[in-house]
Motif scaffolding. Structure first.
Motif, PDB file in Angstrom:
ATOM      1  N   ASP A 103      -1.092  -8.199   0.719  1.00 45.31           N
ATOM      2  CA  ASP A 103      -2.621  -8.175   0.279  1.00 45.31           C
ATOM      3  C   ASP A 103      -2.983  -7.921  -1.180  1.00 45.31           C
ATOM      4  O   ASP A 103      -2.364  -7.115  -1.590  1.00 45.31           O
TER       5      ASP A 103
ATOM      6  N   GLU B  96      -4.595  -2.232  -5.876  1.00 46.66           N
ATOM      7  CA  GLU B  96      -4.893  -0.697  -5.924  1.00 46.66           C
ATOM      8  C   GLU B  96      -3.470   0.159  -6.218  1.00 46.66           C
ATOM      9  O   GLU B  96      -3.295   1.075  -6.801  1.00 46.66           O
ATOM     10  N   THR B  97      -2.538  -0.529  -5.584  1.00 49.31           N
ATOM     11  CA  THR B  97      -1.204   0.236  -6.018  1.00 49.31           C
ATOM     12  C   THR B  97      -0.720   0.100  -7.295  1.00 49.31           C
ATOM     13  O   THR B  97      -0.190   1.135  -7.917  1.00 49.31           O
TER      14      THR B  97
ATOM     15  N   GLU C 247      -5.566  -7.173  -2.773  1.00 52.62           N
ATOM     16  CA  GLU C 247      -6.506  -5.819  -2.960  1.00 52.62           C
ATOM     17  C   GLU C 247      -5.502  -4.570  -3.026  1.00 52.62           C
ATOM     18  O   GLU C 247      -5.652  -3.526  -3.835  1.00 52.62           O
ATOM     19  N   GLN C 248      -4.835  -4.522  -1.782  1.00 52.52           N
ATOM     20  CA  GLN C 248      -3.773  -3.323  -1.647  1.00 52.52           C
ATOM     21  C   GLN C 248      -2.883  -3.335  -2.682  1.00 52.52           C
ATOM     22  O   GLN C 248      -2.537  -2.304  -3.329  1.00 52.52           O
TER      23      GLN C 248
ATOM     24  N   TYR D  22       6.388   0.463   6.813  1.00 53.92           N
ATOM     25  CA  TYR D  22       5.329   1.000   6.374  1.00 53.92           C
ATOM     26  C   TYR D  22       4.718   2.349   6.987  1.00 53.92           C
ATOM     27  O   TYR D  22       3.831   3.187   6.816  1.00 53.92           O
TER      28      TYR D  22
ATOM     29  N   THR E 165      -0.181   4.426   0.655  1.00 46.44           N
ATOM     30  CA  THR E 165      -0.884   5.317   1.546  1.00 46.44           C
ATOM     31  C   THR E 165      -1.380   4.898   2.875  1.00 46.44           C
ATOM     32  O   THR E 165      -1.694   5.615   3.679  1.00 46.44           O
ATOM     33  N   GLY E 166      -1.767   3.576   3.021  1.00 44.33           N
ATOM     34  CA  GLY E 166      -2.137   3.068   3.974  1.00 44.33           C
ATOM     35  C   GLY E 166      -1.386   2.845   5.368  1.00 44.33           C
ATOM     36  O   GLY E 166       0.117   3.016   5.151  1.00 44.33           O
TER      37      GLY E 166
ATOM     38  N   ASP F 175      -3.858  -0.906   8.642  1.00 37.71           N
ATOM     39  CA  ASP F 175      -4.480  -1.533   7.433  1.00 37.71           C
ATOM     40  C   ASP F 175      -3.758  -2.633   6.966  1.00 37.71           C
ATOM     41  O   ASP F 175      -4.494  -3.744   6.513  1.00 37.71           O
ATOM     42  N   VAL F 176      -2.252  -2.657   6.977  1.00 35.44           N
ATOM     43  CA  VAL F 176      -1.874  -3.864   6.641  1.00 35.44           C
ATOM     44  C   VAL F 176      -2.078  -4.924   7.620  1.00 35.44           C
ATOM     45  O   VAL F 176      -2.264  -6.107   6.768  1.00 35.44           O
TER      46      VAL F 176
ATOM     47  N   THR G 229       0.865  -1.179   0.079  1.00 36.82           N
ATOM     48  CA  THR G 229       0.174   0.010  -0.030  1.00 36.82           C
ATOM     49  C   THR G 229       1.032   1.109   0.060  1.00 36.82           C
ATOM     50  O   THR G 229       1.858   1.214   0.774  1.00 36.82           O
TER      51      THR G 229
END
Length: 448
Positions: A403, A409-410, A405-406, A307, A189-190, A194-195, A187
């Motif tokens: 992840d 998104e990236t 989905e993360q 992170y 920005t997360g 969130d991770v 991610t």
């Protein structure tokens, strides 16, 4: 990116074995790249070429391994990717600062600092931004030129190495010819919360896969946990094996090479001693080999800081978020008040700095890093959105460590990045099968 001076400390040492030609390089790099004339570290890298091609003008490929805090692979135990990469490249294996033959960072070397605050200040320079700047100096050193005169190279980033590759694209894309990423799109920005929230859910799913394959292991794992809860069990190293530390053996679920290793460890768990069942030396030695951070203390110290960006601390994220997942509770299992045992994965907890001798002297340092707020950004979203470097990435559909989905998104935030989503491999796919690297290279050429 502003260049900083690096000094080669000796002529490379060259030797041959197993069809490979290896050249060992050492150079000095600044501890803090913003202070190029301040303290320095030694950076080690090994350049590997297929025998018979060592005099060819082959392009270089930099391997960025997983971690943080893992040394580069050694050629005598190479993953499948190396032999494939050597067909077209000189491969550079860089020991990231703090690891291997680069200036090490562990409880012994860090003891030279006057206090925990000084140690934490030092370790703030061991994240991806510093590793990328080290790599840029190494690129120039190997080419025998300044950064502007050195040809760009290919970067292959596995896991945390993929995180570093995105930092590279953010800080110094001019140094890159192309980027290949395997299981390593973080991610951008997360927060660490969130991770780890996503990671716990994936880890539970991997527990279910494990116990579906080995259903008899549930009773055995519960029995081991109950025994540890009611007995002071010491590993051969002399340190105690607690229930919660036993649970961290689930880190083996994340790769195809080690998924089954817990099963073969558990089958050796109990022997009959004078007073009844005892845990065997073979089991305890095997557990210690997985659980000890003696060989990779930076993994524990920096796992959450990788992170961290902006003003929000990680504050022991994995420890806090675990409370949202009561399925991992095992306290009271001997009295039938908890269980069945569920194993944790790639999480670091403050209590590990109380139980692992390799980490105990670094407990206060780790806490300072966990509560540090002034972390610089690792990714330049604008620069990534305008990216012109070819980037391909293997996204493993069922990856326990990163992840999906993360990652996707990236991928959508990096201009031109081509993801390959596959459920044919676990997190270590690039090590398991040369076809992974083969496909990523073909994607950069536009033939797939």
């Amino acid at each position: 990116m502003n260049s900083t001076p690096a000094t080669g400390t000796a002529e490379p040492v060259t030797y041959r074995h197993s069809g490979l030609v290896c050249a060992d390089h050492t150079l000095d790099v600044p501890l803090d790249h913003a202070d190029p004339y301040g303290p320095t570290l030694s950076l080690f890298a090994r350049e590997v070429t297929a025998a018979g091609r060592e005099h060819e003008n082959l392009p270089r490929l930099l391997w960025l391994q997983g971690g943080p805090g893992g040394r580069a692979e050694r050629p005598n135990a190479a993953g499948a990717w190396l032999r494939r990469a050597l067909q077209d490249h000189r491969v550079v294996l860089m020991d990231q600062r703090g690891t291997g033959r680069s200036t090490p960072a562990d409880r012994r070397t860090l003891a030279a600092f006057p206090d925990a605050a000084a140690r934490a200040a030092y370790l703030k320079h061991f994240r991806a931004d510093s590793l990328v700047r080290d790599a840029e100096l190494l690129r120039a050193h190997l080419a025998g030129a300044g950064p502007q005169g050195a040809p760009p190279w290919t970067v292959l980033g596995q896991s945390f190495g993929g995180f570093c590759a995105l930092t590279y694209l953010s800080l110094a894309p001019e140094g890159l010819d192309k980027v290949l990423i395997t299981g390593g799109l973080p991610t951008l920005t997360g927060h660490a919360d969130d991770v780890y929230r996503a990671a716990y859910a994936r880890t539970l799913a991997h527990n279910e896969r494990y116990f579906a394959r080995y259903p008899a292991d549930q009773q055995l794992a519960d029995a081991v946990a109950a025994h540890l809860e009611t007995h002071d069990v010491r590993m051969p190293s002399g340190e105690r094996l607690s229930v919660r530390r036993f649970q961290t053996l689930g880190i083996t679920f994340g790769t195809s090479a080690r998924f089954d290793s817990l099963h073969y460890l558990l089958e050796t768990a109990f022997v009959r001693g004078p007073a009844g069942p005892e845990l065997s030396d073979a089991f305890l030695r095997g557990a210690d080999a997985v659980l000890s951070f003696a060989e990779r203390p930076l993994y524990a110290l920096l796992h959450e800081p990788i992170y961290a960006q902006g003003g929000r601390p990680t504050a022991w994220s994995a420890h806090r978020i675990r409370e949202e997942f009561p399925a991992f509770d095992a306290e009271g299992i001997a009295q039938g008040q908890a269980g069945p045992v569920r194993f944790t994965g790639e999480m670091i907890y403050p209590w590990q700095f109380e139980e692992d001798p390799a980490l105990v002297p670094l407990r206060e340092t780790a806490d300072l890093l966990a509560h540090h707020t002034d972390w610089p950004p690792l990714y330049d979203l604008d620069r990534l959105a305008a990216n012109e470097v070819p980037v391909t990435a293997a996204v493993y559909h069922d990856d326990m460590f990163v992840d999906r989905e993360q990652a996707l998104e990236t991928a959508s935030l990096v201009r031109g990045l081509r993801p390959w989503i596959t459920n044919a491999y676990a997190h270590d796919g690039v090590r398991a099968d040369p076809a992974v690297l083969d496909r990523l290279l073909a994607m950069t050429r536009g033939t797939v």
